[in-house]
Design an enzyme around this catalytic site. Structure first.
Site, PDB file in Angstrom:
ATOM      1  N   ASP A  20      57.279 -26.775 -11.150  1.00  0.00           N
ATOM      2  CA  ASP A  20      57.784 -25.412 -11.314  1.00  0.00           C
ATOM      3  C   ASP A  20      59.317 -25.465 -11.323  1.00  0.00           C
ATOM      4  O   ASP A  20      59.934 -26.142 -10.502  1.00  0.00           O
ATOM      5  CB  ASP A  20      57.289 -24.499 -10.177  1.00  0.00           C
ATOM      6  CG  ASP A  20      57.499 -23.036 -10.495  1.00  0.00           C
ATOM      7  OD1 ASP A  20      56.498 -22.312 -10.621  1.00  0.00           O
ATOM      8  OD2 ASP A  20      58.678 -22.604 -10.621  1.00  0.00           O
ATOM      9  N   ILE A  21      59.908 -24.752 -12.258  1.00  0.00           N
ATOM     10  CA  ILE A  21      61.371 -24.796 -12.427  1.00  0.00           C
ATOM     11  C   ILE A  21      62.115 -24.128 -11.264  1.00  0.00           C
ATOM     12  O   ILE A  21      63.267 -24.459 -10.989  1.00  0.00           O
ATOM     13  CB  ILE A  21      61.751 -24.169 -13.799  1.00  0.00           C
ATOM     14  CG1 ILE A  21      63.097 -24.668 -14.283  1.00  0.00           C
ATOM     15  CG2 ILE A  21      61.681 -22.655 -13.763  1.00  0.00           C
ATOM     16  CD1 ILE A  21      63.378 -24.327 -15.742  1.00  0.00           C
ATOM     17  N   ASN A  72      48.586 -15.891  -9.263  1.00  0.00           N
ATOM     18  CA  ASN A  72      49.030 -14.501  -9.322  1.00  0.00           C
ATOM     19  C   ASN A  72      48.364 -13.816 -10.499  1.00  0.00           C
ATOM     20  O   ASN A  72      48.234 -14.388 -11.571  1.00  0.00           O
ATOM     21  CB  ASN A  72      50.551 -14.448  -9.470  1.00  0.00           C
ATOM     22  CG  ASN A  72      51.255 -15.040  -8.262  1.00  0.00           C
ATOM     23  OD1 ASN A  72      50.788 -14.882  -7.132  1.00  0.00           O
ATOM     24  ND2 ASN A  72      52.345 -15.735  -8.484  1.00  0.00           N
ATOM     25  N   VAL A 101      54.053 -15.219 -16.143  1.00  0.00           N
ATOM     26  CA  VAL A 101      53.662 -15.976 -17.340  1.00  0.00           C
ATOM     27  C   VAL A 101      52.165 -15.747 -17.552  1.00  0.00           C
ATOM     28  O   VAL A 101      51.353 -16.023 -16.650  1.00  0.00           O
ATOM     29  CB  VAL A 101      53.969 -17.483 -17.194  1.00  0.00           C
ATOM     30  CG1 VAL A 101      53.496 -18.238 -18.436  1.00  0.00           C
ATOM     31  CG2 VAL A 101      55.466 -17.716 -16.980  1.00  0.00           C
ATOM     32  N   HIS A 105      47.387 -19.868 -14.587  1.00  0.00           N
ATOM     33  CA  HIS A 105      47.963 -21.073 -13.973  1.00  0.00           C
ATOM     34  C   HIS A 105      47.765 -21.046 -12.466  1.00  0.00           C
ATOM     35  O   HIS A 105      47.612 -19.974 -11.864  1.00  0.00           O
ATOM     36  CB  HIS A 105      49.446 -21.218 -14.327  1.00  0.00           C
ATOM     37  CG  HIS A 105      50.273 -20.015 -13.992  1.00  0.00           C
ATOM     38  ND1 HIS A 105      50.336 -18.899 -14.803  1.00  0.00           N
ATOM     39  CD2 HIS A 105      51.074 -19.742 -12.927  1.00  0.00           C
ATOM     40  CE1 HIS A 105      51.144 -18.005 -14.253  1.00  0.00           C
ATOM     41  NE2 HIS A 105      51.588 -18.485 -13.112  1.00  0.00           N
ATOM     42  N   HIS A 126      49.445 -22.377  -8.937  1.00  0.00           N
ATOM     43  CA  HIS A 126      50.575 -22.960  -8.222  1.00  0.00           C
ATOM     44  C   HIS A 126      50.008 -23.913  -7.164  1.00  0.00           C
ATOM     45  O   HIS A 126      49.098 -23.526  -6.416  1.00  0.00           O
ATOM     46  CB  HIS A 126      51.369 -21.879  -7.489  1.00  0.00           C
ATOM     47  CG  HIS A 126      52.012 -20.858  -8.382  1.00  0.00           C
ATOM     48  ND1 HIS A 126      53.354 -20.872  -8.683  1.00  0.00           N
ATOM     49  CD2 HIS A 126      51.499 -19.788  -9.045  1.00  0.00           C
ATOM     50  CE1 HIS A 126      53.650 -19.846  -9.476  1.00  0.00           C
ATOM     51  NE2 HIS A 126      52.538 -19.172  -9.711  1.00  0.00           N
TER      52      HIS A 126
HETATM   53  P1  AMP Z   1      53.827 -16.542 -12.031  1.00  0.00           P
HETATM   54  O1  AMP Z   1      55.050 -15.788 -11.577  1.00  0.00           O
HETATM   55  O2  AMP Z   1      52.734 -16.668 -11.027  1.00  0.00           O
HETATM   56  O3  AMP Z   1      53.339 -16.042 -13.373  1.00  0.00           O
HETATM   57  O4  AMP Z   1      54.302 -18.043 -12.247  1.00  0.00           O
HETATM   58  C1  AMP Z   1      55.076 -18.457 -13.314  1.00  0.00           C
HETATM   59  C2  AMP Z   1      55.858 -19.631 -12.825  1.00  0.00           C
HETATM   60  O5  AMP Z   1      56.400 -20.306 -13.951  1.00  0.00           O
HETATM   61  C3  AMP Z   1      57.053 -19.259 -11.920  1.00  0.00           C
HETATM   62  O6  AMP Z   1      56.876 -19.835 -10.623  1.00  0.00           O
HETATM   63  C4  AMP Z   1      58.256 -19.841 -12.657  1.00  0.00           C
HETATM   64  O7  AMP Z   1      59.196 -20.420 -11.774  1.00  0.00           O
HETATM   65  C5  AMP Z   1      57.608 -20.882 -13.555  1.00  0.00           C
HETATM   66  N1  AMP Z   1      58.363 -21.187 -14.751  1.00  0.00           N
HETATM   67  C6  AMP Z   1      58.932 -20.305 -15.621  1.00  0.00           C
HETATM   68  N2  AMP Z   1      59.538 -20.981 -16.629  1.00  0.00           N
HETATM   69  C7  AMP Z   1      59.329 -22.308 -16.376  1.00  0.00           C
HETATM   70  C8  AMP Z   1      59.706 -23.506 -17.042  1.00  0.00           C
HETATM   71  N3  AMP Z   1      60.436 -23.487 -18.175  1.00  0.00           N
HETATM   72  N4  AMP Z   1      59.314 -24.699 -16.507  1.00  0.00           N
HETATM   73  C9  AMP Z   1      58.581 -24.726 -15.378  1.00  0.00           C
HETATM   74  N5  AMP Z   1      58.206 -23.631 -14.703  1.00  0.00           N
HETATM   75  C10 AMP Z   1      58.572 -22.436 -15.190  1.00  0.00           C
END
Ligand code: AMP
Ligand code: ZN
Length: 113
Positions: A29-30, A86, A95, A99, A101
């Site tokens: 995760d970024i 989520n 996103v 997915h 976490h």
């Molecule tokens: P959610 O908020 O549960 O939809 O999780 C989406 C996750 O994607 C968040 O924890 C972000 O930090 C992660 N995220 C967004 N863009 C990127 C990226 N380019 N590379 C890796 N993780 C990302």
């Protein structure tokens, strides 16, 4: 193709991959929320867990099995870890590709905001 995580799967954008097999991708995760924070996705797009039906059973098992293999081979499973999904606005989903976490490397607090 609009979906960010589908772009990771196609290779159009390259995440920091930690796991990949035929059906599942795992990457860092970024914006890590724990010492170790990974995201695991199925390579088949669905928007969120409420779009899953009984026909997606195998897809879910593949993701959980990938998480098990990854956490066992990276010493995350000894002390344990947390899986979070989520769903929707109140769940904090940002996103819209289902997915999971995977958070670990330290003790997690209790739930809450
Ligand atoms: P959610 O908020 O549960 O939809 O999780 C989406 C996750 O994607 C968040 O924890 C972000 O930090 C992660 N995220 C967004 N863009 C990127 C990226 N380019 N590379 C890796 N993780 C990302
Ligand atoms: Zn997608």
């Amino acid at each position: 193709m609009e979906c960010l995580f589908c772009k990771f799967i196609s290779g159009e954008i390259k995440p920091e991959k930690v796991f990949e097999n035929e059906t599942v991708l795992g990457f860092k995760d970024i914006y890590p929320q724990a010492k170790e924070h990974y995201l695991f996705i199925s390579k088949t797009h669905t928007e969120n867990i409420n779009n899953l039906t009984s026909s997606h059973g195998e897809q879910l098992t593949e993701v959980y099995s990938a998480i098990k293999d990854f956490t066992e081979s990276n010493d995350l499973s000894t002390d344990g870890f947390r899986i979070v999904t989520n769903m929707g606005k109140n769940g904090g989903q940002t996103v819209f590709h289902t997915h999971f976490h995977v958070l670990g490397g330290e003790a997690m607090g209790r739930f809450g905001s």
